[in-house]
Design a protein around this motif. Sequence first.
Motif, PDB file in Angstrom:
ATOM      1  N   SER A  16       0.806  -1.225   0.000  1.00 26.10           N
ATOM      2  CA  SER A  16       0.000   0.000   0.000  1.00 26.10           C
ATOM      3  C   SER A  16       0.837   1.273   0.000  1.00 26.10           C
ATOM      4  N   PHE A  17       1.987   1.238   0.666  1.00 25.20           N
ATOM      5  CA  PHE A  17       2.755   2.464   0.827  1.00 25.20           C
ATOM      6  C   PHE A  17       4.132   2.439   0.152  1.00 25.20           C
ATOM      7  N   ILE A  18       4.859   1.352   0.292  1.00 25.33           N
ATOM      8  CA  ILE A  18       6.225   1.289  -0.225  1.00 25.33           C
ATOM      9  C   ILE A  18       6.226   1.126  -1.749  1.00 25.33           C
ATOM     10  N   ASP A  19       5.404   0.222  -2.274  1.00 26.76           N
ATOM     11  CA  ASP A  19       5.339   0.023  -3.725  1.00 26.76           C
ATOM     12  C   ASP A  19       5.028   1.319  -4.481  1.00 26.76           C
ATOM     13  N   PRO A  20       4.004   2.078  -4.060  1.00 23.25           N
ATOM     14  CA  PRO A  20       3.736   3.334  -4.776  1.00 23.25           C
ATOM     15  C   PRO A  20       4.904   4.320  -4.680  1.00 23.25           C
ATOM     16  N   LEU A  21       5.586   4.362  -3.521  1.00 25.37           N
ATOM     17  CA  LEU A  21       6.736   5.270  -3.405  1.00 25.37           C
ATOM     18  C   LEU A  21       7.862   4.858  -4.353  1.00 25.37           C
ATOM     19  N   GLY A  26      11.048   5.529  -9.139  1.00 27.37           N
ATOM     20  CA  GLY A  26      11.633   4.846 -10.288  1.00 27.37           C
ATOM     21  C   GLY A  26      10.875   5.013 -11.573  1.00 27.37           C
ATOM     22  N   GLY A  27       9.692   5.526 -11.494  1.00 27.26           N
ATOM     23  CA  GLY A  27       8.880   5.654 -12.704  1.00 27.26           C
ATOM     24  C   GLY A  27       8.335   4.303 -13.129  1.00 27.26           C
ATOM     25  N   GLY A  28       7.399   4.308 -14.025  1.00 26.65           N
ATOM     26  CA  GLY A  28       6.891   3.055 -14.547  1.00 26.65           C
ATOM     27  C   GLY A  28       5.727   2.481 -13.791  1.00 26.65           C
ATOM     28  N   GLY A  29       5.007   3.270 -13.052  1.00 28.68           N
ATOM     29  CA  GLY A  29       3.808   2.778 -12.379  1.00 28.68           C
ATOM     30  C   GLY A  29       4.103   1.995 -11.124  1.00 28.68           C
ATOM     31  N   PRO A  30       3.163   1.132 -10.718  1.00 30.29           N
ATOM     32  CA  PRO A  30       3.299   0.426  -9.442  1.00 30.29           C
ATOM     33  C   PRO A  30       4.509  -0.505  -9.382  1.00 30.29           C
ATOM     34  N   THR A  56      11.213  -3.745  -2.724  1.00 32.67           N
ATOM     35  CA  THR A  56      10.069  -3.906  -1.821  1.00 32.67           C
ATOM     36  C   THR A  56      10.258  -5.118  -0.912  1.00 32.67           C
ATOM     37  N   ALA A  57      10.746  -6.225  -1.456  1.00 32.88           N
ATOM     38  CA  ALA A  57      10.987  -7.422  -0.642  1.00 32.88           C
ATOM     39  C   ALA A  57      12.044  -7.159   0.415  1.00 32.88           C
ATOM     40  N   ILE A  58      13.088  -6.414   0.057  1.00 34.06           N
ATOM     41  CA  ILE A  58      14.133  -6.072   1.042  1.00 34.06           C
ATOM     42  C   ILE A  58      13.551  -5.213   2.156  1.00 34.06           C
ATOM     43  N   ILE A  59      12.737  -4.232   1.797  1.00 34.99           N
ATOM     44  CA  ILE A  59      12.121  -3.362   2.808  1.00 34.99           C
ATOM     45  C   ILE A  59      11.174  -4.158   3.691  1.00 34.99           C
TER      46      ILE A  59
END
Length: 127
Positions: A37-42, A47-51, A70-73
């Motif tokens: 919900s939060f990290i992927d959109p950031l 990085g550009g390129g959507g979700p 995202t997996a690392i975070i």
Amino acid sequence: MLQGFKDFLLRGNIVDLAVAVVIGTAFTALVGAFTASFIDPLIGLVGGGGPSGMSFEVNDQTFTVGAFITAIITFAITAAVVYFFVVVPMKKMNELRAAGKAPEPEGVSEDIALLREIRDSLQNRPS
């Protein structure tokens, strides 16, 4: 045979382990939802390129760097929460338990001293 199995299942360690697995699974789902919900959109914004931001293609193969970040975070958040909410309190509790233990008495207790005295007097008694 069934009584032994029942005793095995109802031991405190097994029940605690089962509770830990259930809570861990629920917590993993919570962290996964947070990152989705939060990290992927950031990452997508940066990085550009959507979700699925930060992705690139080579010979029609897509490499999603954003998903890996995202997996690392997600891993870092999970590890931090486990450390600060499980490991640190358990260490503190073990330290408090260790501090609360009575020190071992120095020398021999009165009971042992008396028993040794009786033994010695019986050994020295003429037969």
